[in-house]
Enzyme design. Structure first.
Site, PDB file in Angstrom:
ATOM      1  N   GLU A  45     -20.272 154.106   4.181  1.00 43.52           N
ATOM      2  CA  GLU A  45     -19.405 153.764   5.204  1.00 43.52           C
ATOM      3  C   GLU A  45     -17.470 153.935   5.156  1.00 43.52           C
ATOM      4  OE1 GLU A  45     -19.990 149.640   5.948  1.00 43.52           O
ATOM      5  OE2 GLU A  45     -22.217 150.216   5.682  1.00 43.52           O
ATOM      6  N   LYS A  91     -27.576 143.011  14.310  1.00 41.24           N
ATOM      7  CA  LYS A  91     -27.260 144.181  14.226  1.00 41.24           C
ATOM      8  C   LYS A  91     -28.974 144.344  14.965  1.00 41.24           C
ATOM      9  CE  LYS A  91     -26.945 145.144   9.145  1.00 41.24           C
ATOM     10  NZ  LYS A  91     -27.680 145.181   7.778  1.00 41.24           N
TER      11      LYS A  91
END
Ligand code: 2PG
Ligand code: MG
Length: 423
Positions: free
Chosen positions: A209, A339
């Site tokens: 990330e 999510k």
């Protein structure tokens, strides 16, 4: 009322170079829009199924041709010419067509790509920004922008496991805007990169990330380095920039033990370890402090953190309304990591949000470690009134697409950042 002219999909690559699904939805009025879906690495076992081809000779089995074929075949066929009044109707059609509890037939990747592409086309058809359309979907009115939680250091599954925990994130606390928040994060990130060079003699290598991933000898040192980076950036730890962590402990939990920093801790020992970090560092949120199946100990963790840091559930909850209900009843958490691809449709994710809110929980809308350049997540976080957003670091375009979209929304709406301290 939108009439679906056609849906289609292609395989595209995510930020790890792995295939994912990009769907396009064309409406009869002439509007057409696309959306692509992300993919996790430290996935919860209760997540909806991402359909992968399994053909080891191509992308090591990770191809998405089957999911794409499901969009271009049965989904296209079922939706062609349909009048769809609202998002829930579209999602219900997709769920019925799939017919499995975990979306294993058509694939959550196929279903979600269509669900979001339709939402985007519908928003364009209505002539409203996507964040407004997301808000209208749930009867909400956007009044604030979410607080950023930004990946600084990575470990665990996102960085080759050099240290057990997955993310140390920075939370700009005194910033009044997204713009100010990003400037603060940049200052801390640069200081941390310099620290990595002087302390560990490594170039600023980045994890999945975009977080920095030097070879920290322990979690405590990792956290201490984060505080040093904040101080080096001439900012005040906690007051200006606080810390959040994603322990992601399901991924170092087996046989009732948490293997961390050379210790094998039982659940009570893991809670004590987290409490030590909380005493020593300006931590305001702890995600997945215990494993996803360690249900009986989560309430004790929450009691320990209460009033000091959020008890945030990711793998524990998987954005799944049934698991969230169980956690509310058990007092196992007080914040949801949302999510959408963990559950597979916007409608179900909206239900998860409503449940969390009904219990007074905080909500962080989150990206996945495998992302694309699509930016719908920023609109979702604003439209659904998230307290926080977790996108990853500020060094890779698949993350920056979302930060830049937040900047655009901020410039267009002038909405204030959500209040702090939070909680
Ligand atoms: C998490 C996410 C994002 P992944 O654990 O919160 O950081 O990781 O997408 O790999 O599940
Ligand atoms: Mg997580």
């Amino acid at each position: 009322m939108p009439v679906i002219e056609s849906v289609s999909a292609i395989e595209v690559l995510d930020s790890r170079g792995r295939p994912t699904v990009k769907a396009t939805c064309a409406l009869a009025g002439g509007v057409s829009a696309s959306a692509s879906v992300p993919s996790g690495a430290s996935t919860g076992t209760a997540e909806a199924i991402e359909l992968r081809d399994g053909d080891k000779s191509r992308y090591r089995g990770l191809g998405c041709r089957k999911a794409v074929a499901n969009v271009n075949g049965p989904i296209r066929h079922a939706l062609h010419g349909r009048t769809v009044e609202q998002q829930a109707d579209l999602d219900q059609l997709l769920l019925a067509l799939d017919g499995t509890p975990n979306k294993s037939r058509l694939g959550a990747n196929a279903i979600l790509a269509v669900s979001i592409a339709f939402a985007r086309a519908f928003a364009a058809d209505r002539g409203v920004p996507l964040y407004q359309h997301f808000a209208d979907m749930l009867g909400l009115t956007p009044t604030t922008l979410p607080r950023l939680t930004v990946n600084l250091f990575s470990g665990g599954k996102h960085a080759g496991g050099q240290v057990a925990i997955q993310d140390v994130l920075v939370v700009p606390a005194s910033a009044k805007t997204i713009d100010e928040s990003l400037a603060a994060v940049f200052a801390v990130f640069q200081a941390a990169a310099e620290l990595g060079v002087s302390e560990y003699r490594v170039r600023p290598l980045r994890a999945d990330e975009g977080g920095l991933a030097p070879p920290f000898p322990s979690v405590a040192v990792m956290l201490d380095d984060a505080v040093r980076a904040i101080t080096d950036a001439k900012l005040i730890p906690r007051d200006d920039v606080a810390i959040a962590i994603d322990v992601a402990s399901s991924h170092f939990y087996s046989d009732n033990k948490y293997t961390i920093d050379g210790d094998a801790l039982d659940s009570a020992g893991m809670i004590d370890r987290i409490a030590l970090w909380l005493d020593a560092f300006p931590i305001v949120s702890i995600e997945d402090g215990l494993g996803e199946d360690d249900w009986s100990h989560w309430p004790a963790l929450r009691r320990r953190l209460r009033g000091r840091a959020l008890t945030l559930g990711d793998d524990l909850l998987c954005t799944n309304p049934e698991r969230i209900k169980r956690a509310i009843d058990a007092g196992a958490a007080d914040a949801l990591l949302l999510k959408v691809n963990q559950v597979g449709t916007l409608t179900e994710a909206g239900r998860a949000l409503a449940l969390a809110r009904s219990a007074g929980w905080r909500v962080t809308v989150s990206a996945r470690s495998g992302e694309t350049e699509d930016d719908w997540l920023a609109d979702l976080a604003v439209g659904w009134g998230a307290d926080q957003i977790k996108i990853g670091s500020i060094t890779q375009s698949e993350r920056l697409a979302k930060y830049n979209r937040l900047l655009e929304i901020e410039a267009a709406t002038r909405l204030p950042l959500i209040g702090w301290p939070n909680p």
